[in-house]
Design an enzyme around this catalytic site. Structure first.
Site, short mmCIF file in Angstrom:
data_model
loop_
_atom_site.label_atom_id
_atom_site.label_comp_id
_atom_site.label_asym_id
_atom_site.label_seq_id
_atom_site.Cartn_x
_atom_site.Cartn_y
_atom_site.Cartn_z
N GLN A 1 19.56 7.14 11.61
CA GLN A 1 21.02 7.07 11.52
C GLN A 1 21.46 6.64 10.12
O GLN A 1 20.96 5.65 9.58
CB GLN A 1 21.55 6.08 12.57
CG GLN A 1 23.06 6.02 12.68
CD GLN A 1 23.68 7.30 13.22
OE1 GLN A 1 23.07 8.05 13.99
NE2 GLN A 1 24.92 7.56 12.82
N LYS B 1 24.12 8.40 21.64
CA LYS B 1 23.10 9.45 21.57
C LYS B 1 21.97 9.14 22.56
O LYS B 1 21.51 10.02 23.29
CB LYS B 1 22.55 9.55 20.14
CG LYS B 1 23.56 10.07 19.14
CD LYS B 1 23.08 9.96 17.68
CE LYS B 1 24.16 10.43 16.71
NZ LYS B 1 23.77 10.33 15.28
N ASP C 1 18.30 16.32 13.08
CA ASP C 1 19.55 16.16 12.32
C ASP C 1 19.79 17.31 11.35
O ASP C 1 20.90 17.47 10.84
CB ASP C 1 19.46 14.87 11.48
CG ASP C 1 20.40 13.79 11.96
OD1 ASP C 1 21.41 14.12 12.61
OD2 ASP C 1 20.12 12.61 11.66
#
Ligand code: GUN
Length: 299
Positions: free
Chosen positions: A101, A57, A124
């Site tokens: 994450q 990412k 997200d």
């Protein structure tokens, strides 16, 4: 489809790179106004999959001209300290996107952490406000990257969803539930009839055989077999499962939720894995980050 013909391959690397190109143009347009999108990735501990995902990412963001920072925090950090770290980023106007994450170490509540991220920076799409906006069909929210990426595969491959029978295997908060929320909307490229199947479902094979589109996201290696797929159906494999493999130097390998070699002979279209959904997830994250920046910049 004639017997012996293989399915159309839904190449996430190709489709994802088109999204990255579109996103790069938006980054360049912002740059002309002196604005650079920025995103902070938070990784807690050294979970091997998370190390790889966050690195990918971060590198993709940097390549697009997005300012990417990765904070690596000790696995023993308290929930309180992690909350404080996120709150500081929430109040920093130079940060447009924040991603924590998953999975997080056991004592930390993912729900508390995802709810701490400012919904306007929640690239997200895991904050309850964005989950709610998704259910309501409010486009001002952020959609979770993996189901949004699956949706883009269907749109960009001209696979019709209106009135289609879609089976979603898996009911998780990251893929299954938001996937259903997206495809059930009364909106272009949605309007699907959704069946969600999970570990307590009966007659999984019978349900799958009815489906025009199967999205496998339950985390069970090679679960979907050829005799569960209607000829010509579209099959999307979201699974990432590590299984033992004596022939690999690591002693293990990654496989999806779909028995690809057999299912590709039956399906009309299928995602490879790797190279299917994974690159789309990253592309949608970049798109969400630029969207967060554009909104913050008032454009
Ligand atoms: N872990 C597995 N998938 C995801 C994702 O899409 N976002 C985050 N933050 N963590 C994940």
């Amino acid at each position: 489809m004639p017997i012996g013909m293989s399915a159309l391959l839904l190449d996430g690397r190709v489709l994802g790179s088109a999204i990255l190109d579109e996103t790069r143009i938006k980054v360049e347009t912002l740059a002309q106004r002196g604005i650079q999108p920025s995103v902070v990735f938070i990784r807690v501990g050294e979970d091997p999959a998370s190390v790889v995902y966050v690195r990918m990412k971060d590198q993709t963001a940097a390549k697009l001209g997005i300012r990417a920072t990765t904070l690596v925090l000790d696995k023993n950090i308290s929930q309180e300290e992690l909350v404080t770290t996120i709150q500081k980023l929430n109040s920093d106007p130079s940060v447009h996107g924040i991603l924590v994450q998953a999975p997080l170490p056991k004592p930390i509540s993912e729900q508390v952490i995802f709810s701490t991220v400012d919904p306007c920076k929640d690239v997200d799409g895991f904050h309850p406000v964005n989950v709610g906006k998704l259910m309501l069909g409010d486009p001002t929210g952020f959609r979770p990257c993996t189901p949004a990426g699956v949706h883009e595969i269907l749109i960009r491959s001209n696979i019709p969803t209106a009135g289609a029978e879609v089976v979603i295997l898996g009911r998780g908060n990251i893929v299954g539930k938001p996937m259903a929320s997206i495809l059930v909307q009364k909106a272009p490229h949605c309007d699907a009839t959704i069946t969600m199947l999970h570990s307590r479902s009966r007659d999984i094979r019978a349900h799958c055989l009815q489906a025009d589109i199967i999205i496998a996201a339950m985390g069970s290696a090679n679960f979907l077999k050829a005799d569960m797929v209607k000829p010509g159906a579209t099959v999307i494999d979201v699974g990432v499962n590590r299984v033992p493999d004596a022939s690999s130097p690591k002693g293990s390998k990654l496989v999806g939720d779909v028995d690809f070699d057999a299912v590709k002979e039956i399906a009309g279209a299928i995602t490879p894995n790797p190279g299917g959904v994974g690159p789309m997830t990253i592309a949608m994250l970049m798109s969400n980050t630029v969207k967060a920046c554009e909104i913050a910049a008032g454009s």
